[in-house]
Design a protein around this motif. Structure first.
Motif, PDB file in Angstrom:
ATOM      1  N   ASP A   1       0.851  -1.190   0.000  1.00  0.00           N
ATOM      2  CA  ASP A   1       0.000   0.000   0.000  1.00  0.00           C
ATOM      3  C   ASP A   1       0.886   1.239   0.000  1.00  0.00           C
ATOM      4  OD1 ASP A   1      -2.179   1.702   0.191  1.00  0.00           O
ATOM      5  OD2 ASP A   1      -2.520   1.332   2.317  1.00  0.00           O
ATOM      6  N   CYS A   2       1.935   1.204   0.817  1.00  0.00           N
ATOM      7  CA  CYS A   2       2.888   2.322   0.878  1.00  0.00           C
ATOM      8  C   CYS A   2       3.641   2.470  -0.444  1.00  0.00           C
ATOM      9  CB  CYS A   2       3.866   2.072   2.023  1.00  0.00           C
ATOM     10  SG  CYS A   2       5.105   3.356   2.228  1.00  0.00           S
ATOM     11  N   TYR A   3       4.148   1.356  -0.974  1.00  0.00           N
ATOM     12  CA  TYR A   3       4.891   1.404  -2.236  1.00  0.00           C
ATOM     13  C   TYR A   3       4.022   1.995  -3.352  1.00  0.00           C
ATOM     14  CZ  TYR A   3       7.267  -0.232  -6.454  1.00  0.00           C
ATOM     15  OH  TYR A   3       7.881  -0.279  -7.682  1.00  0.00           O
ATOM     16  N   ILE A   4       2.766   1.553  -3.420  1.00  0.00           N
ATOM     17  CA  ILE A   4       1.858   2.020  -4.476  1.00  0.00           C
ATOM     18  C   ILE A   4       1.508   3.499  -4.270  1.00  0.00           C
ATOM     19  CG2 ILE A   4      -0.453   1.708  -5.471  1.00  0.00           C
ATOM     20  CD1 ILE A   4      -0.041  -1.363  -4.801  1.00  0.00           C
ATOM     21  N   HIS A   5       1.320   3.930  -2.996  1.00  0.00           N
ATOM     22  CA  HIS A   5       1.168   5.370  -2.717  1.00  0.00           C
ATOM     23  C   HIS A   5       2.261   6.164  -3.422  1.00  0.00           C
ATOM     24  CE1 HIS A   5      -0.842   5.176   1.568  1.00  0.00           C
ATOM     25  NE2 HIS A   5      -1.736   5.159   0.608  1.00  0.00           N
ATOM     26  N   CYS A   6       3.502   5.685  -3.226  1.00  0.00           N
ATOM     27  CA  CYS A   6       4.662   6.431  -3.728  1.00  0.00           C
ATOM     28  C   CYS A   6       4.691   6.480  -5.252  1.00  0.00           C
ATOM     29  CB  CYS A   6       5.958   5.805  -3.210  1.00  0.00           C
ATOM     30  SG  CYS A   6       6.114   5.910  -1.429  1.00  0.00           S
ATOM     31  N   ILE A   7       4.450   5.335  -5.895  1.00  0.00           N
ATOM     32  CA  ILE A   7       4.447   5.293  -7.358  1.00  0.00           C
ATOM     33  C   ILE A   7       3.387   6.243  -7.908  1.00  0.00           C
ATOM     34  CG2 ILE A   7       4.066   3.849  -9.391  1.00  0.00           C
ATOM     35  CD1 ILE A   7       6.724   3.259  -7.962  1.00  0.00           C
TER      36      ILE A   7
END
Length: 360
Positions: free
Chosen positions: A195-201
């Motif tokens: 969820d965090c990784y996708i937020h960033c992308i």
């Protein structure tokens, strides 16, 4: 041009064992012996003495166990609020959420609903909350959602899945104790971290990107890569880094937005009850057209950690069910604008969304 003046969490303590300072942190905020602190605690900790025994209960303070099996719902927020008001004559001194993103969202929402009339469903949207909530504290026991730092509390209501986005939503205090991440099941650790990784992308490739968002997003992305591409196990260093990745990732979207994966994930969650982190992964796995580099790297992480992304969720859905998901996804205009610009509707038609959901 008018710039948004966003609030931030004013106080945060970080460090292994910092949970033990909770009593010291709360005591100055106590509004008398009859105004309790209410601790909303993830039901998975019921009977877990090592955590529960450390909650600093005094006077008529109360623990309420809340299940995180389902995504947070407006009806449950209202029920918790009503139960508290029925049991206690005085407004609570504060609400403390202990758990993952679901519990943190419940804590923020209940704190607001103790001082605002009506149903929490009335406040799903941007800047609808009129009154400051009671003092509220967030203590994450899993990292990735950014709920500990965000100005929203995402709820599924009778008509939509949408946050109570307001200047009154952020926590007054956050306690970041990486030792609370011990014992997380691997799948949950992966899905919440993604969820965090996708937020960033989504933040870093969006049209809303600015130097404020970029500085936090880039740091969060670096930390996610260290944890999920370079680390072989969930050690103390990776717990510390994931906790900070979640914080920075939440900050990165405070002044920008998320994008396609979150918009479509909200549709899955509203119709099927798919957990947020899992839904994001199911959707993002199919978004190579929009985020080619991010999806390629995501698939490397999936392979490295041996995660099976659920498939076939939409294979037996009716036309009406597809329409419901599409309606929810399309209602999230700022997310689509961030992802694709002002003319996003030229790309994202109902037919296009239907064909994308059919892959999931």
């Amino acid at each position: 041009m008018s710039f948004r003046n966003f609030p931030m969490v004013p106080r945060v303590v970080f460090g292994r064992g910092s949970f033990n300072q909770l009593g010291e942190i709360l005591e100055p905020k106590r509004q008398g012996n009859k105004a309790p602190f209410i601790f909303l605690v993830d039901d998975v900790f019921r009977g877990k003495v090592d955590l529960i025994s450390r909650i600093p209960l005094k006077h008529n303070d109360k623990i309420i166990y809340v299940s995180a099996e389902e995504e947070p719902k407006t009806i449950y927020v209202d029920d918790i609020r009503d139960d508290i008001k029925k049991e206690f004559k005085e407004t609570p001194s504060g609400i403390i959420g202990i758990g993952g993103g679901t519990l943190l969202d419940y804590a923020k929402a209940v704190a607001l609903m103790l001082t605002n009339p009506g149903s929490s469903a009335d406040y799903q949207g941007w800047d609808l909350v009129k009154h400051q909530g009671v003092y509220h504290v967030g203590i994450p026991t899993i990292s990735g959602t950014g709920a500990e730092v965000s100005r929203t509390t995402v709820l599924t209501g009778p008509e939509r899945k949408l946050g109570m986005n307001s200047d009154y939503t952020p926590f007054d205090q956050v306690v970041l104790d990486p030792s609370l991440l011990n014992g997380i099941p691997k799948n949950q650790w992966f899905y919440t971290g993604m969820d965090c990784y996708i937020h960033c992308i989504e933040s870093l490739t969006g049209t809303y990107l600015n130097a404020f968002s970029q500085s936090y997003g880039e740091k969060s992305l670096d930390l996610c890569r260290e944890v999920y591409l370079e680390k072989e196990s969930i050690d103390e260093d990776s717990q510390d880094k994931l906790m900070m990745a979640s914080w920075h990732g939440g900050m990165s979207i405070a002044y920008s937005q998320v994008g396609v994966a979150h918009a479509m994930s909200y549709g899955l969650s509203y119709l099927l009850g798919t957990k947020h982190g899992v839904g994001n992964c199911i959707v993002f796995d199919q978004l190579g057209e929009f985020y080619p580099e991010g999806v390629k790297e995501f698939k490397q992480m999936v392979t490295k950690h041996g995660i099976d992304i659920p498939k076939g969720l939409c294979k037996d859905l009716t036309d009406d069910q597809f329409d419901t998901m599409i309606d929810v996804a399309l209602s999230l205009v700022p997310l689509w604008e961030n992802a694709l610009g002002k003319d996003w509707q030229k790309t994202i038609t109902r037919k296009k969304l239907r064909s994308m959901y059919e892959l999931m």
